[in-house]
Design an enzyme around this catalytic site. Structure first.
Site, mmCIF file in Angstrom:
data_model
loop_
_atom_site.group_PDB
_atom_site.id
_atom_site.type_symbol
_atom_site.label_atom_id
_atom_site.label_comp_id
_atom_site.label_asym_id
_atom_site.label_seq_id
_atom_site.Cartn_x
_atom_site.Cartn_y
_atom_site.Cartn_z
ATOM 1 N N TYR A 1 -6.690 -23.278 3.912
ATOM 2 C CA TYR A 1 -6.424 -22.471 5.107
ATOM 3 C C TYR A 1 -4.935 -22.136 5.225
ATOM 4 O O TYR A 1 -4.568 -21.010 5.539
ATOM 5 C CB TYR A 1 -6.921 -23.197 6.364
ATOM 6 C CG TYR A 1 -7.028 -22.272 7.556
ATOM 7 C CD1 TYR A 1 -8.205 -21.572 7.818
ATOM 8 C CD2 TYR A 1 -5.947 -22.067 8.411
ATOM 9 C CE1 TYR A 1 -8.300 -20.704 8.893
ATOM 10 C CE2 TYR A 1 -6.030 -21.194 9.482
ATOM 11 C CZ TYR A 1 -7.214 -20.525 9.724
ATOM 12 O OH TYR A 1 -7.306 -19.651 10.784
ATOM 13 N N TYR B 1 -13.494 -21.465 15.377
ATOM 14 C CA TYR B 1 -14.509 -20.905 14.473
ATOM 15 C C TYR B 1 -15.822 -21.581 14.842
ATOM 16 O O TYR B 1 -15.941 -22.801 14.737
ATOM 17 C CB TYR B 1 -14.177 -21.230 13.018
ATOM 18 C CG TYR B 1 -12.978 -20.481 12.450
ATOM 19 C CD1 TYR B 1 -11.685 -20.962 12.604
ATOM 20 C CD2 TYR B 1 -13.150 -19.291 11.736
ATOM 21 C CE1 TYR B 1 -10.594 -20.282 12.073
ATOM 22 C CE2 TYR B 1 -12.059 -18.604 11.200
ATOM 23 C CZ TYR B 1 -10.795 -19.107 11.374
ATOM 24 O OH TYR B 1 -9.710 -18.428 10.844
ATOM 25 N N LYS C 1 -7.644 -14.374 4.720
ATOM 26 C CA LYS C 1 -6.861 -14.392 3.474
ATOM 27 C C LYS C 1 -6.415 -13.009 2.998
ATOM 28 O O LYS C 1 -5.578 -12.898 2.102
ATOM 29 C CB LYS C 1 -7.673 -15.057 2.349
ATOM 30 C CG LYS C 1 -7.840 -16.551 2.524
ATOM 31 C CD LYS C 1 -6.518 -17.276 2.424
ATOM 32 C CE LYS C 1 -6.566 -18.655 3.013
ATOM 33 N NZ LYS C 1 -5.296 -19.108 3.567
ATOM 34 N N PRO D 1 -13.379 -11.728 6.091
ATOM 35 C CA PRO D 1 -12.238 -12.123 6.930
ATOM 36 C C PRO D 1 -12.214 -13.587 7.360
ATOM 37 O O PRO D 1 -11.203 -14.045 7.894
ATOM 38 C CB PRO D 1 -12.362 -11.206 8.150
ATOM 39 C CG PRO D 1 -13.798 -10.829 8.204
ATOM 40 C CD PRO D 1 -14.276 -10.796 6.788
ATOM 41 N N HIS E 1 0.746 -22.242 14.557
ATOM 42 C CA HIS E 1 -0.462 -23.022 14.850
ATOM 43 C C HIS E 1 -0.562 -24.184 13.876
ATOM 44 O O HIS E 1 -0.513 -23.992 12.669
ATOM 45 C CB HIS E 1 -1.715 -22.143 14.733
ATOM 46 C CG HIS E 1 -1.967 -21.314 15.960
ATOM 47 N ND1 HIS E 1 -3.213 -20.897 16.335
ATOM 48 C CD2 HIS E 1 -1.117 -20.845 16.896
ATOM 49 C CE1 HIS E 1 -3.123 -20.196 17.448
ATOM 50 N NE2 HIS E 1 -1.854 -20.134 17.808
#
Ligand code: APR
Ligand code: PHB
Length: 393
Positions: free
Chosen positions: A386, A202, A298, A294, A72
């Site tokens: 990220y 998100y 990580k 979550p 991704h």
């Protein structure tokens, strides 16, 4: 019995450590309280940083991840009724993440361990750690048949998760703990449906946070923020899909494909760090010494980064007779642990509805989200964290 390293816990931390040590010619025995099937039944997150993928390759367990994992290059943030893409790849000079479930990582590690004929004791009860403050530690346990055993070793690796025996075996005065419990949980559903978008979404919504993730092009993993007193039995599949749809932008809501849930569970959210991560000849790794909420996925990546430092420390000890890696283990890990804890806390704080922060809380989140997607500096900070921060020496 004697071995070089006793590893307590056969989750991803323990199994990955065992595999890396095996590659380096270091012997280990893994002791696990549950059955292998039980370990594989736990559904966890599924986003791997590049450095985690590299470590799986080093351990020789990357074939299926490369074949089936989904690279991704971006994520989408949804707020105010629209989605905004964060181009992870462009913002980080070419880095990306791989979507591949933790369950699959664990299965690959179990298969590799079995194929190499390495020893894992499942259903080991009453595991007890001895003598790790001296030079001759040992670990005792009761086997499935009721017999009691003891293993002498050079080192003990405590990879036994948040509720494990390893951290609990350290004298309370020797460990400092830092903890924050968030006032909500995540209700997660696994389903064989087509992902609503080809990247993760998100969503910050007045009804609460939602996340659209996936395990494959035909399997989805979706979450909605829920209150801590809700029970999973109260959530029908229909109620879940309706709630998720209500928290997405109109285009995603219209595209959302629904279907029967394969798994449904509620997880609480917590930030937790225990310091230090080394006590004489006992080393903690993974969830045994830190938990992150979550948001940002990580947990597994941090566990892998501990295991990277620990495997190298043991290799240095045996191959070069140097204890430098061992001596620096805790400090090196904790620098990364705190940065990932900070990021996970920040991303959680930005994306969730906090009951106590009221209307101003939502307005401040809206302003930060709007800044985040319009400022290259702010988007870059999100992207760098990220995809995973670089390793420091
Ligand atoms: N004796 C033996 N084994 C034990 C004991 C014990 N007393 N207590 C716990 N265990 C086992 C658990 O049954 C579990 O299989 O230790 C294992 C720990 O595995 P995890 O909890 O998965 O922790 P870890 O391997 O560090 O993986 C971290 O898991 O929770 C996620 O987000 C987290 O992705 C991260 C990853
Ligand atoms: C998941 O796929 O389960 C997942 C993905 C991203 C997260 C958390 C969980 O931030």
């Amino acid at each position: 019995m004697r071995t070089q390293v006793v590893i307590v816990g056969a989750g991803p931390s323990g199994l990955l450590l065992g595999q890396l040590l095996h590659k380096a010619g270091i012997e280990s025995i893994v002791l696990e309280r549950q059955t292998g099937d039980y370990v594989l039944g736990r559904i966890r997150a599924g986003v791997l940083e590049q450095t985690t993928c590299d470590l799986l390759a080093e351990a020789g367990v990357d074939a299926r991840m490369h074949a089936e994992g989904l690279p991704h290059d971006g994520i989408e943030l949804c707020f105010g009724g629209a989605r905004h893409r964060i181009d992870l790849h462009a913002l980080t000079g070419g880095k990306r993440v791989t979507v591949y479930g933790q369950t699959e990582v664990t299965r690959d590690l179990m298969d590799a361990r079995a194929a190499a004929g390495l020893s894992t004791v499942y259903e080991a009860r009453d595991v007890a750690l001895h003598g790790f403050d001296g030079t001759a530690p040992s670990v005792s346990y009761t086997a499935k048949d009721g017999s009691r055993h003891s293993i002498d070793c050079d080192f003990i690796a405590g990879c036994d998760g948040y509720h494990g025996v390893s951290r609990a075996s350290v004298p309370p005065g020797a460990v400092s703990t830092f903890e924050k419990v968030y006032p909500f949980g995540w209700l997660g559903v696994l389903a064989d449906t087509t992902p609503v978008s080809h990247e993760l979404i998100y969503s910050n919504h007045a009804r609460g946070f939602a996340l659209c993730s996936m395990r494959s092009p035909t399997r989805t993993r979706y979450y909605v923020q829920c209150s801590l007193d809700e029970k999973v039995e109260q959530w029908s599949d229909d109620a879940f899909w309706n709630e998720l749809r209500a928290r997405l932008d109109p285009a995603a809501a219209a595209a959302l494909q629904t279907g029967p849930s394969i798994e449904k569970s509620i997880a609480p959210l917590r930030s937790f760090v225990a310091e230090p991560m080394r006590f004489g000849r006992l080393f903690l790794a993974g969830d045994a010494c830190h938990i992150v909420p979550p948001t940002g996925a990580k947990g597994l990546n941090l566990a892998a980064s501990d295991v990277r430092f620990l495997s190298r420390a043991f290799m240095e000890f045996y191959a070069e007779k140097s204890s430098a890696g061992i001596d620096h283990y805790s400090d090196r890990c904790l620098r990364r642990v705190w940065k990932a804890s900070r990021f996970s806390w920040w991303f959680t704080s930005l994306m969730h509805k906090f009951p106590e922060s009221g209307a101003i809380g939502q307005k401040l989140q809206d302003a930060e989200l709007s800044y985040l997607v319009s400022s290259k500096a702010a988007s870059t900070a999100l992207a760098e964290n990220y995809v995973g921060l670089p390793f420091e020496r």
